[in-house]
Write a protein that holds these residues in place. Structure first.
Motif, PDB file in Angstrom:
ATOM      1  N   LYS A 239       0.796  -1.233   0.000  1.00  0.00           N
ATOM      2  CA  LYS A 239       0.000   0.000   0.000  1.00  0.00           C
ATOM      3  C   LYS A 239       0.825   1.278   0.000  1.00  0.00           C
ATOM      4  O   LYS A 239       0.328   2.342  -0.352  1.00  0.00           O
ATOM      5  N   ALA A 240       2.078   1.180   0.430  1.00  0.00           N
ATOM      6  CA  ALA A 240       2.889   2.394   0.511  1.00  0.00           C
ATOM      7  C   ALA A 240       4.289   2.125   0.000  1.00  0.00           C
ATOM      8  O   ALA A 240       4.841   1.044   0.210  1.00  0.00           O
ATOM      9  N   MET A 241       4.854   3.112  -0.675  1.00  0.00           N
ATOM     10  CA  MET A 241       6.251   2.989  -1.100  1.00  0.00           C
ATOM     11  C   MET A 241       7.011   4.276  -0.824  1.00  0.00           C
ATOM     12  O   MET A 241       6.466   5.378  -0.902  1.00  0.00           O
ATOM     13  N   ASP A 266      -1.698   3.558  -1.866  1.00  0.00           N
ATOM     14  CA  ASP A 266      -2.381   4.514  -0.993  1.00  0.00           C
ATOM     15  C   ASP A 266      -1.472   5.700  -0.683  1.00  0.00           C
ATOM     16  O   ASP A 266      -1.932   6.814  -0.463  1.00  0.00           O
ATOM     17  N   PHE A 267      -0.162   5.415  -0.638  1.00  0.00           N
ATOM     18  CA  PHE A 267       0.754   6.475  -0.212  1.00  0.00           C
ATOM     19  C   PHE A 267       2.112   6.277  -0.877  1.00  0.00           C
ATOM     20  O   PHE A 267       2.717   5.212  -0.747  1.00  0.00           O
ATOM     21  N   VAL A 269       5.912   8.148  -1.504  1.00  0.00           N
ATOM     22  CA  VAL A 269       6.853   9.230  -1.224  1.00  0.00           C
ATOM     23  C   VAL A 269       7.995   9.122  -2.218  1.00  0.00           C
ATOM     24  O   VAL A 269       8.557   8.036  -2.401  1.00  0.00           O
ATOM     25  N   ASP A 283       2.560  11.296  -3.353  1.00  0.00           N
ATOM     26  CA  ASP A 283       1.773  12.139  -2.455  1.00  0.00           C
ATOM     27  C   ASP A 283       2.659  13.179  -1.784  1.00  0.00           C
ATOM     28  O   ASP A 283       2.200  14.248  -1.426  1.00  0.00           O
TER      29      ASP A 283
END
Ligand code: SF4
Ligand code: SF4
Ligand code: SF4
Ligand code: FES
Lengths: 534, 359
Positions: A239-241, A266-267, A269, A283
């Motif tokens: 969901k996030a990287m 979802d997120f 960076v 994001d």
């Protein structure tokens, strides 16, 4: 590399396979040409007529993706003629019988059939390489970026061991690492399967060491490799990287799949110097300093750890990557008090045994080649002197496997990708000087194919694969054989990785960049289409 | 120099400027003198190139020899007694410099190379102010068609270093001597301007040129004495070339060679030599950004880092160790890669860190 860059000029034979060194590693390429001026013989294995091929004593123009069959054919020729190093094999290796069990099926005739290289040339290359003492093997992405990349690398090690060419100066098996600090990133454990210094993440002792050092129980299972991350992101599990300094949306195979993965997060960076293709999906964007704005070390392809020195202040609000990670770490509960890159380096010395004997002061202006176990150790110009790191060198038979993707009526051309002199990945696109030299992609196409298609020099054409479709300008050249075309991956206007195949090497999951099947077409909207224009 | 296999390397003894010297057989007079700290002037010699012995500025007086000998190309022999700054030597050098100046523009004051020009240094050293010879001066056009290298052949002293470095080190043979005598100059074939189909734009010819005849346009316009040099490692490919970043005030203006660099001995490719304008690219982003409703908004570091730390920990906490992935970078330093893997393993408690090892 097992050996040093400075060695190259003193070699008598250079066996260069899948490496376009004059473009990808220009200064190493120069040294290869210097060796040739000195009288060394170059054996160049490449489907393209590269600059090194022009300097070659033997040029083996094999069909893309058939390297392994060639190496097996050479091994067969060497062993059946008795050119192998029998004593060395007895003393320093194991598994010779296993190797022969596979290799015996590849007499030069069969290798010739698979690779398209004449039997005499295979035999001549085998004899020249095997019977010359100062003979080194050099390879790069050309060899590793195949579904069978790991197998290729192992087979080159077989070749080096069977002929007794590993563990001496002016010899060895020398992978030339691509980016400036690939070697260092691997050494530092920026890998899902190994800790700093290469112990496996599943190794109990290593888990204990790092759990104690970091004050947290280390995770118990293997991490995800890049293609697995994207796969799981598409499925919604990941969901996030956090992506520092890379641009996978442009540089990774099957870019459309990568974009889908990034979109699905979802997120995201991204920490980089400019708004990359990848960053567009982020994001949060964290602006980083460039190499000239910070201190630190890079480790080059010959394992030489060298200093990076700050020359100017980072502009605006940018910060060096280490400072950003440090600040982030503090906010994630790490009790970190590093006050400089040197302080981090001091910790690296305790974590990575190969670096234990290095200090910033010792690195000075010439650096040190690892392993450097103690502070009075002079560094290691070539590896495996007297014995292999694992004790006996393991010989393993590697059967030939067809490339994962083959041409058919719909996609009748082979596309191979690689580097060129003027750009490096994407950052160099920011330089006006380098843009002046090459502002857009110029795909290499054989004149015969161009004629069949009715396209001319500099024309914009469409190239499509089973995964995507892009436009590019072309240049007509005999460097590529008919039926094959070549592109680089530096240009977001001609994003070649929308075409390439993400099917990975089963061990490293390195995608098969080197060979994919494509179709070329005249681009009807060429005039109005600005994509690849200047 | 090593002798034939197994043989002891012979040494020889000689006297240079009244001082005894012992060196391995095969050493040139120039190198033996340098060992003693004696600085013999050279124009056409460079340690990375084959000897040309054409400028003759390095001549020395050897007892018992009728002629002055070029130190760069003469082997020191056992028992030799020689002088490096005798009256005859000084006269010869003065004459050579005088002749070189006779066909050299008298524009040192505005020349970019001033302060870093070997010809100027030696003229100063031997008190040669202007040529005593009257003669025609070449009137050749300045070639400045590309953004990196400018060639003003009026300033060329025909030392040939650029030709040799291109042939022997870059192995590219882009340039050569054309014509002979007064009209002689250095050019690409058919006098074409440098172009990428035959020149690699490595800039090494500019770096090695002892005069201002071939100039690196990046550092043009900044006087040599205003440039501070910072040794560093190239950020592009795995060769790991070292070079000196040239800094004027608080700005990087270009790159000059580091001949003692272990991987590249002063060589660079076009990227290492001419990339520094990218440091000042207007495309660089210089503040943290947070996307709100699909639009980037400037943020403070505190806001950005709080958000990143909070969200990553939250997602990791809720969805387990397969829910976050970290990509490190082969472009970043060891220290940065190390710290990021530590943060991934200790802070996010997952091994899911990787980098593009192939690109
Ligand atoms: S820039 Fe490099 S390749 Fe071009 S002429 Fe000069 S030395 Fe030769
Ligand atoms: S251009 Fe410079 S390096 Fe080349 S011959 Fe003239 S003075 Fe020497
Ligand atoms: S100067 Fe060129 S060859 Fe040297 S490290 Fe940089 S990119 Fe590689
Ligand atoms: S430096 Fe010796 S002849 Fe030119």
């Amino acid at each position: 590399m097992t050996n040093s860059i400075a060695d190259i000029v003193g070699n008598d034979v250079l066996f260069i396979i899948g490496s376009n060194a004059t473009e990808a590693h220009p200064i190493i390429g120069n040294k290869m040409k210097q060796a040739h001026l000195r009288g060394a013989k170059l054996i160049v294995v490449d489907p393209r007529r590269t600059e090194l091929a022009e300097h070659a004593h033997l040029w083996l123009r094999l069909k893309p993706g058939t390297d392994n069959a060639l190496v097996n054919g050479m091994l067969h020729t060497i062993i059946s003629n008795g050119w192998h190093a029998k004593e060395y094999i007895d003393e320093r290796t194991e598994g010779f019988d296993d190797l022969w069990a596979t290799v015996k099926d590849y007499p030069a005739e069969r290798a010739a059939e698979i690779t398209g290289v004449p039997v005499e040339t295979i035999v001549a290359a085998a004899e020249l390489y095997a019977t010359t003492r100062k003979a080194g093997i050099f390879y790069t992405l050309g060899i590793t970026e195949h579904t069978v990349g790991t197998a290729n690398v192992m087979n080159l090690a077989n070749l080096g061991m069977v002929t007794g060419h590993i563990g001496f100066p002016n010899a060895g098996v020398n992978p030339m690492r691509g980016q400036n600090n690939v070697q260092g990133s691997c050494d530092m454990g920026a890998l899902p399967n190994s800790f700093p210094g290469y112990p496996s993440v599943l190794d109990f002792e290593a888990q204990k060491k790092f759990s104690e050092a970091y004050g947290v129980q280390m995770p118990q299972d293997m991490g995800l490799r890049i293609p697995e991350m994207f796969e799981l992101a598409v499925h919604g599990t990941l969901k996030a990287m956090f992506i520092m300094g890379e641009d996978p949306a442009l540089t990774d195979a099957d870019a459309n799949h990568v974009r889908k993965a990034l979109e699905n997060l979802d997120f995201l960076v991204v920490q980089n110097i400019f708004m990359t293709e990848t960053a567009k999906y982020a994001d949060v964007f964290l602006p980083a300093a460039l190499y000239a704005e910070k201190d630190g070390t890079f480790t080059n392809t010959e394992r030489r750890v060298q200093r990076v020195r700050k020359a100017v202040e980072p502009p605006g609000d940018t910060k060096p990557d280490w400072e950003i990670i440090l600040e982030l770490g503090k906010r994630m509960g790490m009790d970190w008090d590093y006050d400089s890159p040197e302080a981090i380096f001091e910790e690296i010395r305790t974590a990575v045994p190969q670096y234990a004997g290095m200090t910033y002061e010792r690195l000075g202006t010439v650096g040190l080649q690892w392993p450097v176990p103690t502070e009075d150790h002079p560094g290691t110009p070539f590896l495996h002197e007297g014995r292999f790191t694992r004790g006996k060198g393991l010989l393993q038979g590697i059967p030939f496997q067809e490339p994962a993707e083959l041409v058919d009526d719909e996609y009748p051309m082979l596309l191979t990708t690689g580097r060129m002199l003027y750009h490096y990945n994407i950052m160099t696109r920011l330089s006006q000087n380098l843009e002046w030299l090459r502002p857009y992609e110029l795909a290499e196409v054989n004149p015969a194919d161009a004629e069949r298609l009715g396209v001319v020099e500099d024309e914009l054409i469409r190239v499509s694969s089973r995964r995507g479709s892009i436009t590019t300008r072309i240049t007509l050249t005999e460097k590529v054989p008919p039926g094959t075309m070549f592109m680089t991956f530096h240009f977001k206007e001609s994003p070649v990785n929308e075409l390439t195949n993400a099917e990975g090497d089963p061990v490293t999951m390195t995608a098969e960049f080197k060979v994919c099947a494509v179709r070329m077409e005249k681009e009807p909207a060429a005039e109005s289409h600005g994509a690849a224009a200047k | 120099m090593t002798g034939p296999a197994g043989a002891e390397t012979a040494t020889i003894q000689a006297t240079i400027d009244g001082r005894e010297v012992t060196v391995p057989a095969g050493t040139t007079i120039l190198d033996a003198a340098r060992d003693l700290g004696i600085d013999i002037p050279t124009l056409c010699h460079h340690e990375t190139l084959s000897p040309a012995a054409s400028c003759r500025l390095c001549v020395v007086e050897v007892e018992g020899r009728p002629n002055l000998m070029p130190a760069c190309a003469t082997e020191l022999l056992d028992g030799m007694v020689l002088q490096t700054e005798s009256q005859a030597v000084i006269e010869a050098r003065t004459l050579i410099l005088d002749l070189l100046l006779s066909d050299h523009p008298q524009g040192c004051i505005t020349c970019e190379q001033s302060g870093g020009c070997t010809l100027q240094d030696y003229c100063y050293r031997y008190g040669v102010e202007a040529s005593t010879f009257e003669g025609d001066k070449r009137q050749l056009p300045i070639e400045s068609d590309n953004p990196m290298i400018e060639r003003d052949m009026n300033k060329c002293i025909l030392c040939g270093k650029c030709v040799r470095v291109c042939a022997e080190v870059q192995v590219t043979n882009a340039i050569d001597f054309t014509e002979r005598g007064f009209e002689s100059q250095i050019a690409a074939s058919f006098d074409n301007p440098l172009a990428s189909d035959f020149c690699r734009f490595c800039g090494q010819c500019a770096d090695i040129c002892p005069t201002g005849a071939i100039a690196n346009k990046q550092i043009k316009g900044v006087r040599t004495w205003d440039r501070k040099k910072v040794r560093t490692t190239c950020p592009f490919c795995g060769v790991g070339c070292n070079f000196d970043l040239n800094v004027a005030g608080d700005k990087i203006v270009g790159v000059t060679a580091a001949y003692d660099a272990p991987a590249n001995q002063g060589s660079l490719c076009v990227k290492g030599r001419f990339h520094t304008d990218l440091i000042y690219s207007p495309d660089r982003i210089t503040t943290p950004l947070i996307k709100k409703d699909g639009v980037w908004e400037k943020a403070t570091w505190d806001e950005a880092l709080e958000l990143v730390a909070g969200r990553l920990l939250e997602i990791r906490g809720e969805h387990g160790n397969l829910s976050v992935g970290v990509l490190s970078s082969a472009r970043c330093t060891n220290e940065e890669n190390y710290l990021l893997q530590r943060l991934t393993r200790a802070g996010l408690n997952t091994n899911s860190i990787d980098h593009c090892a192939r690109t």
